[in-house]
Design an enzyme around this catalytic site. Structure first.
Site, PDB file in Angstrom:
ATOM      1  N   ASP A 286     -10.848   2.409  -2.673  1.00 40.83           N
ATOM      2  CA  ASP A 286     -11.307   1.172  -2.044  1.00 40.83           C
ATOM      3  C   ASP A 286     -12.791   0.928  -2.286  1.00 40.83           C
ATOM      4  O   ASP A 286     -13.608   1.867  -2.244  1.00 40.83           O
ATOM      5  CB  ASP A 286     -11.104   1.234  -0.532  1.00 40.83           C
TER       6      ASP A 286
ATOM      7  N   ASP B 210       0.839  -1.198   0.000  1.00 42.78           N
ATOM      8  CA  ASP B 210       0.000   0.000   0.000  1.00 42.78           C
ATOM      9  C   ASP B 210       0.876   1.250   0.000  1.00 42.78           C
ATOM     10  O   ASP B 210       2.103   1.158  -0.038  1.00 42.78           O
ATOM     11  CB  ASP B 210      -0.933  -0.045   1.212  1.00 42.78           C
TER      12      ASP B 210
END
Length: 431
Positions: A219, A158
């Site tokens: 997301d 990430d």
């Protein structure tokens, strides 16, 4: 460090980074904790759902025992919140001991013993998105070595708490560090989403050389609005995104939320169908211990999976957006076959959509079409034959289309799926 120096450094890195280790020639399949279980670390009050080795062992058991592994769902991926708040005395990441008492290497062995693979999460930056220790530039090599020593098979990297320069350096360096460990690991990069997801900020040709897959967009959340937003963004930008995908290099629109709380059965079919068209990773985020039969049937649909896993690896495209709020998506497949998805954005009632393959730019010829969610087959129709299909609001009709001469080669695939398929036909065929 100025832009010119960064460019020079990237050029040097790229000479030594080529992540062609034979992995992920088709989109990865498996399960990830994040969307369903988030950062629940309260194992005292919520031991069943907290981020702990028990959750990942339970999930591995379900994948191995409930027919998932045989269909290709092989990765069990830990997301954020697995770490201790401090690195160990050697500077290595370590799991939170009360929640992972056996350690990650023990968990990896448990998962490997069931014929599955372990994925893990790290973050390019000072901290992860939820505030746990991140991987700064000076920690990339030791973290890659740590993951390899544990037997990790997949890294999701990430990008919270890092800036564009650090990302520009860090993502290629991690690719190089993973290769240097000697352990073959899949590498998922979140780099694009942190710089807008599109050229010129994202060089997808370079990204495909260093990563197996990458997150392009925000997301996913447990809602139909979220799924629609992802479909819209990928479709509106398909001219930039579609050429980037192929064997060993995949766009990732994020997890499958089928079996959770936010989608109807029709909407769940829509997500599964569109993810197959997009050649997207099929990474579920749900509770496999408590999955209803309708969600299981969608996620275990062998024909949809076969379409997603087509070895040509060509990402599909949106063909049409009609004024009646019907959209048509198409993906070319092996053996002159293709997949069509008719998606309804309507919110009123089932809609009867009329078209022909010729209107969808198919060549002249005789075709057959298999409806992957009803199991019905439309036989021997010409490209010019008008047909009508009934599409439920926020639902889809998905066809596997093939020339008539290929029909015998598809019979076994249809027969396999019928053993799982018990739904009654819902859609009309030729008028």
């Amino acid at each position: 460090m100025g832009p010119f120096a960064v460019t020079q450094l990237l050029a040097l890195i790229s000479l030594n980074v080529a992540l062609d280790n034979g992995l992920l020639k088709t989109p990865p399949m498996g399960w990830m904790a994040w969307e369903r279980f988030r950062c629940d670390i309260d194992c005292k009050n919520d031991p069943v759902n907290c981020i702990s080795e028990d959750l990942f062992k339970d999930t591995a058991d379900r994948l191995a025992e409930d027919g998932w592994k045989e269909l290709g769902y092989e990765y069990v991926i830990i997301d954020d919140c697995w770490m201790s708040l401090e690195r160990d005395e050697h500077g290595r990441l370590q799991p939170e001991p009360s929640r992972f008492p056996g350690g990650i290497a023990h968990l990896a062995r448990y998962i490997h013993d069931r014929g599955l693979k372990l994925g893990i999460y790290a973050d390019m930056g000072t901290h992860t998105c939820m505030g746990f220790p991140g991987t700064t530039l000076d920690k990339i090599e030791i973290d890659a070595q740590t993951f390899a020593s544990w037997g990790v098979d997949y890294l999701k990297f990430d990008g919270c708490s890092s800036n564009p320069i650090e990302q520009m350096l860090g993502y290629p360096l991690m690719s190089k560090a993973l290769t240097a460990t000697g352990r073959t690991m899949a590498y998922s990069c979140s780099w694009p989403v942190y710089v807008g997801g599109l050229p010129p900020n994202v060089n997808y040709s370079f990204l495909g050389d260093i990563c197996h897959l990458w997150r392009n967009y925000y997301d996913i959340q447990d809602s139909w609005d979220s799924v629609q937003g992802i479909i819209d963004w990928f479709s509106n930008n398909q001219d930039d995104l579609q050429p980037a995908a192929g064997p060993g290099r995949w766009n990732d629109p994020d997890m499958l939320i089928i079996g959770n709380f936010g989608l109807s059965v029709d909407q769940a079919r829509s997500q599964m169908a569109l993810w197959a068209i997009m050649a997207a990773p099929l990474i579920m985020s749900n509770d496999l211990r408590n999955l209803d039969n309708s969600a299981r049937a969608i996620l275990q649909n062998k024909v949809v999976i076969a379409i997603n896993q087509d070895p040509m690896g060509i990402q599909g495209r949106r063909l049409l957006q009609e004024k009646n709020r019907i959209e048509v998506y198409w993906r070319p497949l092996s053996n002159s076959a293709s997949a069509l998805v008719f998606l309804s954005r309507r919110t009123d009632m089932p809609y009867s959509y009329h078209t022909s393959l010729a209107k969808l730019k198919y060549q002249a010829g005789t075709y057959e079409a298999y409806d992957v969610f009803t199991g019905s087959t439309l036989r021997r129709f010409n490209a010019t034959t008008e047909f009508a299909i009934s599409i439920n609001p926020s639902g889809v009709v998905m066809w596997y289309v093939y020339p008539e001469q290929q029909s015998k080669q598809t019979e076994s695939l249809h027969h396999q799926h019928k053993t799982l398929h018990k739904a009654k036909p819902e859609h009309s065929t030729v008028l």
